[in-house]
Write an enzyme that holds these catalytic residues in place. Structure first.
Site, PDB file in Angstrom:
ATOM      1  N   CYS A   1       7.766  -5.746   1.306  1.00  0.00           N
ATOM      2  CA  CYS A   1       8.559  -6.509   2.267  1.00  0.00           C
ATOM      3  C   CYS A   1       9.649  -5.639   2.893  1.00  0.00           C
ATOM      4  CB  CYS A   1       9.231  -7.727   1.644  1.00  0.00           C
ATOM      5  SG  CYS A   1       8.102  -8.977   1.059  1.00  0.00           S
TER       6      CYS A   1
ATOM      7  N   ARG B   1       6.221   0.690   3.170  1.00  0.00           N
ATOM      8  CA  ARG B   1       6.543  -0.080   1.963  1.00  0.00           C
ATOM      9  C   ARG B   1       5.397  -1.007   1.563  1.00  0.00           C
ATOM     10  NH1 ARG B   1      12.369  -0.477   1.292  1.00  0.00           N
ATOM     11  NH2 ARG B   1      12.178  -2.512   0.350  1.00  0.00           N
TER      12      ARG B   1
ATOM     13  N   TRP C   1       4.853  -8.907   2.176  1.00  0.00           N
ATOM     14  CA  TRP C   1       3.857  -8.562   1.157  1.00  0.00           C
ATOM     15  C   TRP C   1       3.729  -9.818   0.311  1.00  0.00           C
ATOM     16  CZ3 TRP C   1       3.246  -7.772  -4.172  1.00  0.00           C
ATOM     17  CH2 TRP C   1       2.195  -6.919  -4.544  1.00  0.00           C
TER      18      TRP C   1
ATOM     19  N   ASN D   1      13.326 -10.985   1.380  1.00  0.00           N
ATOM     20  CA  ASN D   1      12.596 -10.175   0.391  1.00  0.00           C
ATOM     21  C   ASN D   1      12.995 -10.685  -0.981  1.00  0.00           C
ATOM     22  OD1 ASN D   1      11.853  -8.575   2.495  1.00  0.00           O
ATOM     23  ND2 ASN D   1      13.122  -6.821   1.916  1.00  0.00           N
ATOM     24  N   GLY D   2      12.057 -10.673  -1.931  1.00  0.00           N
ATOM     25  CA  GLY D   2      12.399 -11.103  -3.290  1.00  0.00           C
ATOM     26  C   GLY D   2      11.623 -12.358  -3.657  1.00  0.00           C
TER      27      GLY D   2
ATOM     28  N   GLU E   1      -2.344  10.383 -14.664  1.00  0.00           N
ATOM     29  CA  GLU E   1      -1.833  10.384 -13.286  1.00  0.00           C
ATOM     30  C   GLU E   1      -2.968  10.675 -12.293  1.00  0.00           C
ATOM     31  OE1 GLU E   1       0.614   9.305 -11.871  1.00  0.00           O
ATOM     32  OE2 GLU E   1       0.799  10.373  -9.978  1.00  0.00           O
TER      33      GLU E   1
ATOM     34  N   LYS F   1      -4.088   8.156  -9.311  1.00  0.00           N
ATOM     35  CA  LYS F   1      -4.145   8.545  -7.896  1.00  0.00           C
ATOM     36  C   LYS F   1      -5.504   8.219  -7.310  1.00  0.00           C
ATOM     37  CE  LYS F   1      -0.835   8.821  -7.221  1.00  0.00           C
ATOM     38  NZ  LYS F   1       0.389   8.854  -7.928  1.00  0.00           N
TER      39      LYS F   1
ATOM     40  N   GLU G   1      -6.034   4.363  -6.937  1.00  0.00           N
ATOM     41  CA  GLU G   1      -5.161   3.763  -5.929  1.00  0.00           C
ATOM     42  C   GLU G   1      -5.661   3.949  -4.509  1.00  0.00           C
ATOM     43  OE1 GLU G   1      -0.499   4.044  -6.363  1.00  0.00           O
ATOM     44  OE2 GLU G   1      -1.439   5.919  -6.900  1.00  0.00           O
TER      45      GLU G   1
ATOM     46  N   HIS H   1     -14.710   8.201 -29.872  1.00  0.00           N
ATOM     47  CA  HIS H   1     -14.328   6.919 -30.471  1.00  0.00           C
ATOM     48  C   HIS H   1     -14.634   5.758 -29.527  1.00  0.00           C
ATOM     49  CE1 HIS H   1     -12.553   9.036 -33.805  1.00  0.00           C
ATOM     50  NE2 HIS H   1     -11.925   9.814 -32.941  1.00  0.00           N
TER      51      HIS H   1
ATOM     52  N   LYS I   1       5.029   0.039  -1.585  1.00  0.00           N
ATOM     53  CA  LYS I   1       5.722   1.272  -2.002  1.00  0.00           C
ATOM     54  C   LYS I   1       6.811   0.984  -3.021  1.00  0.00           C
ATOM     55  CE  LYS I   1       6.673   5.597  -2.057  1.00  0.00           C
ATOM     56  NZ  LYS I   1       5.768   6.414  -2.881  1.00  0.00           N
TER      57      LYS I   1
HETATM   58  C1  F6R Z   1       1.700   5.210  -7.967  1.00  0.00           C
HETATM   59  C2  F6R Z   1       3.001   4.654  -7.658  1.00  0.00           C
HETATM   60  C3  F6R Z   1       3.527   3.573  -8.537  1.00  0.00           C
HETATM   61  C4  F6R Z   1       5.027   3.792  -8.790  1.00  0.00           C
HETATM   62  C5  F6R Z   1       5.611   2.602  -9.552  1.00  0.00           C
HETATM   63  C6  F6R Z   1       7.062   2.811  -9.904  1.00  0.00           C
HETATM   64  O1  F6R Z   1       1.329   6.189  -7.054  1.00  0.00           O
HETATM   65  O2  F6R Z   1       3.636   5.041  -6.722  1.00  0.00           O
HETATM   66  O3  F6R Z   1       2.826   3.482  -9.725  1.00  0.00           O
HETATM   67  O4  F6R Z   1       5.183   4.969  -9.514  1.00  0.00           O
HETATM   68  O5  F6R Z   1       5.484   1.442  -8.770  1.00  0.00           O
HETATM   69  O6  F6R Z   1       7.832   3.009  -8.771  1.00  0.00           O
HETATM   70  P1  F6R Z   1       9.240   3.720  -8.845  1.00  0.00           P
HETATM   71  O7  F6R Z   1       9.023   5.126  -9.275  1.00  0.00           O
HETATM   72  O8  F6R Z   1       9.793   3.626  -7.452  1.00  0.00           O
HETATM   73  O9  F6R Z   1      10.055   2.954  -9.836  1.00  0.00           O
END
Ligand code: F6R
Length: 608
Positions: A2, A27, A72, A97-98, A481, A485, A488, A504, A603
């Site tokens: 949002c 975002r 969002w 937002n929220g 990680e 990636k 996502e 296992h 984001k």
């Molecule tokens: C993955 C990603 C998310 C953030 C998570 C935490 O690529 O970006 O998993 O890492 O939402 O966000 P922050 O770091 O802003 O607290």
């Protein structure tokens, strides 16, 4: 997640609102809308498409005051009727937002009072509540304050009224919001990048602040309703830093910015001859002397940074370390220890779960807190006693890249400073680590040169449904990680395992259709890892190995090797992250997904 933009000016605000929304697109959103006051009426335009579509639909819209929003979905499906702004009785318009937690009770009450709901959102109750107080003769400010007093939950809001073309009211609690100060015009936005075309002078609002904005000035009231002054700051964010430039996607740009982001994050340390606690804040020396353990709280990618740091902290600094997913920790009964340093890691500094976890830790009696964060003015930074800012610059791509590697660098600094405090670092070791840190940006630059080879390798993944990532020890979080990636942005189902865990269970998944990606640093677990890779190959699994020099893992039928330029010792996880980011990026290109705005993701996750 949002986005809000608002403006009150002496010129048409529609282009300002639309450009602001476009800058907030990163975002994550599923619909967008705006409203202006024109000739004593509210004129609203909404769209379920991109901001570009809203721009087309708003071509004839004009007004000197307005609010706009990218949504969002939380309550109610993404649709035009659920898109903000929401309007009460053609008179009060609200963007939000929220999440309003008591919206069901308020909805019942407002329906009984004669208000008709036209959306499924929690936000609409705010519009009707403000209207109910405004209709009783309160000013727009007083009506908004009265409405806010009835809300339970988190919000950043903007409010305008059809018969008040001179005032915009905004407020925040639990969601970020800032003011932009112009000359004869004022603005509000959830993120400074939205305002850069119109002003650099910003005021970061505090929790509970309510603001009355006019063309010539503004008044801020704190949570108690007392008028207060807040500092005007000049944003250092450059317009270029949020532009795409020559790159095809922000994610690609941000992957390539990592050498500079690391150099900037490490700047103060690399320019000095020794490591001092002061880089974490004035109270750091006393805090570090008092603690006997670390508790890391974070989400997603930031949580993976914490998992890697645990290996460093326990092995190098000899300090016990727990790492917890913030959304779980906040509801868990745990055993507090006042000698624990609680470390929150976050790119945005606004993640609702991480904030709640920090507050939960504090409520349990944890007084030592440290934020590792990329946004200096964010809530998490303000909530912690100590801080280390990563200097990655704005991260626009939803998939976190440069934020992660700079978090790792910051956590390595924490490890070294704690090791020194605890007498576990000789002067010679300190100099050696400083030397390695100075070399890190150029080592990362060399890894980036693998890009064309990785782009080619990615072609193997275009038709795959699943992928397995393997790592061991310090590199297991890097495998996690890499899998995150890939899933996502390419939507390929990917899982990561510590390689020793294969037999296992997950080995049952391995056949010729399952690509297995392995991180293979030249470290103490290399020989163990090689045996695990044999287990995969023996079941027909196709192996993709990112191997350090001198690992003696050779390409063969079903084994593809990407040779890493060097082994970076303890800093190796940072180098090994880069090819996995590039792999995910190029696989997503193959699949034609929206790399910077993957479906269903936002984001900054400012709601629970
Ligand atoms: C993955 C990603 C998310 C953030 C998570 C935490 O690529 O970006 O998993 O890492 O939402 O966000 P922050 O770091 O802003 O607290």
């Amino acid at each position: 997640m949002c986005g809000i933009v608002g403006a009150v000016a002496q010129r048409n605000v529609v282009p300002i609102l639309l450009e602001g929304l476009q800058r907030l697109e990163y975002r994550g959103y599923d619909s967008a809308g705006l409203v202006v006051v024109r000739d004593g009426q509210l004129e609203r335009v909404r769209s379920t498409g991109r901001v570009a579509e809203l721009t087309e639909k708003s071509a004839a819209t004009h007004g000197l005051i307005g609010i706009a929003h990218t949504r969002w979905a939380t309550h109610g499906a993404p649709s035009e009727r659920n898109a903000h702004p929401h309007i009460s009785k053609n008179h009060i318009a609200v963007v939000h937002n929220g999440i309003i937690e008591n919206y069901e009770a308020l909805r019942t009450y407002l329906t009984a009072a004669g208000y008709e709901f036209t959306s499924d959102t929690d936000t609409e109750v705010i519009a009707h509540l403000v209207h109910s107080h405004y209709a009783r003769g309160n000013s727009l400010l007083a009506a908004t304050q009265a409405a806010l007093a009835e809300l339970v939950g988190a919000y950043a809001i903007g409010v305008i009224a059809a018969d008040n073309p001179d005032q915009l009211i905004c407020a925040r609690r639990g969601s970020p919001l800032l003011l932009g100060v112009g000359s004869g015009e004022h603005f509000v936005a959830s993120d400074v990048s939205a305002l850069l075309p119109v002003t650099r002078q910003v005021v970061y609002l505090e929790e509970g602040d309510v603001v009355e904005l006019g063309r010539l000035g503004y008044r801020i009231f704190d949570a108690q309703g007392t008028q207060v002054e807040r500092a005007v700051q000049v944003s250092e964010l450059s317009n270029e830093s949020v532009q795409l430039g020559a790159y095809r996607h922000y994610m690609q740009k941000e992957i390539h910015e990592q050498p500079q982001a690391l150099a900037d994050t490490l700047e103060s340390v690399c320019n000095s001859q020794s490591l001092v606690p002061g880089i974490f804040g004035a109270e750091a020396a006393a805090t570090f002397a008092d603690i006997d353990s670390i508790l890391i709280l974070a989400c997603g990618t930031s949580h993976h940074a914490g998992l890697a740091a645990r290996y460093w902290l326990e092995e190098i600094a000899g300090i016990r370390c727990n790492v917890e997913i913030a959304s779980e920790y906040r509801y868990r009964t745990s055993v507090p220890n006042p000698k624990t340093l609680v470390v929150v890691i976050s790119q945005s500094g606004e993640t609702a779960d991480t904030q709640a976890a920090l507050n939960h830790a504090k409520a349990q009696g944890h007084g030592h807190t440290l934020a590792i964060c990329n946004v200096p003015e964010s809530a998490l930074v303000r909530l912690c006693k100590l801080r280390l800012l990563t200097r990655a610059g704005p991260e626009i791509g939803v998939a976190s890249t440069k934020a992660f590697t700079t978090q790792l660098a910051a956590l390595f600094l924490l490890t070294l400073v704690l090791a020194k405090t605890r007498g576990r670092l000789t002067a010679q070791q300190e100099q050696q680590y400083l030397h390695e840190l100075r070399h890190l940006p150029s080592a990362v630059q060399k890894v980036l040169e693998l890009e064309p080879l990785i782009a080619k390798l990615a072609e193997h993944f275009a038709g795959k449904q699943h992928a397995l990532f393997l790592g061991r020890g310090l590199h297991y979080p890097i495998a996690l990680e890499g899998a995150l990636k890939l899933k996502e942005i390419s939507y390929i189902h990917a899982e990561a395992y510590p390689a020793g865990e294969l037999k296992h269970g997950p080995l049952a998944l391995v056949d010729k259709d399952m690509p297995v990606i392995s991180v293979a640093p030249n470290d103490a677990l290399l020989e163990k890892l090689k045996s695990n890779l044999q287990e995969v190959r023996a079941r027909g699994g196709e192996l993709y190995v990112f191997a350090d020099a001198d690992t003696h893992i050779h390409a063969a039928d079903g084994i593809h090797i990407m040779q890493m330029p060097e082994h970076a010792g303890y800093l190796s996880p940072i180098l090994h992250t880069i090819p996995l980011q590039l792999l995910a990026y190029y696989v997503a290109l193959q699949k034609g997904t929206d790399v910077d705005k993957p479906r269903n993701l936002a984001k900054s996750v400012t709601v629970e």
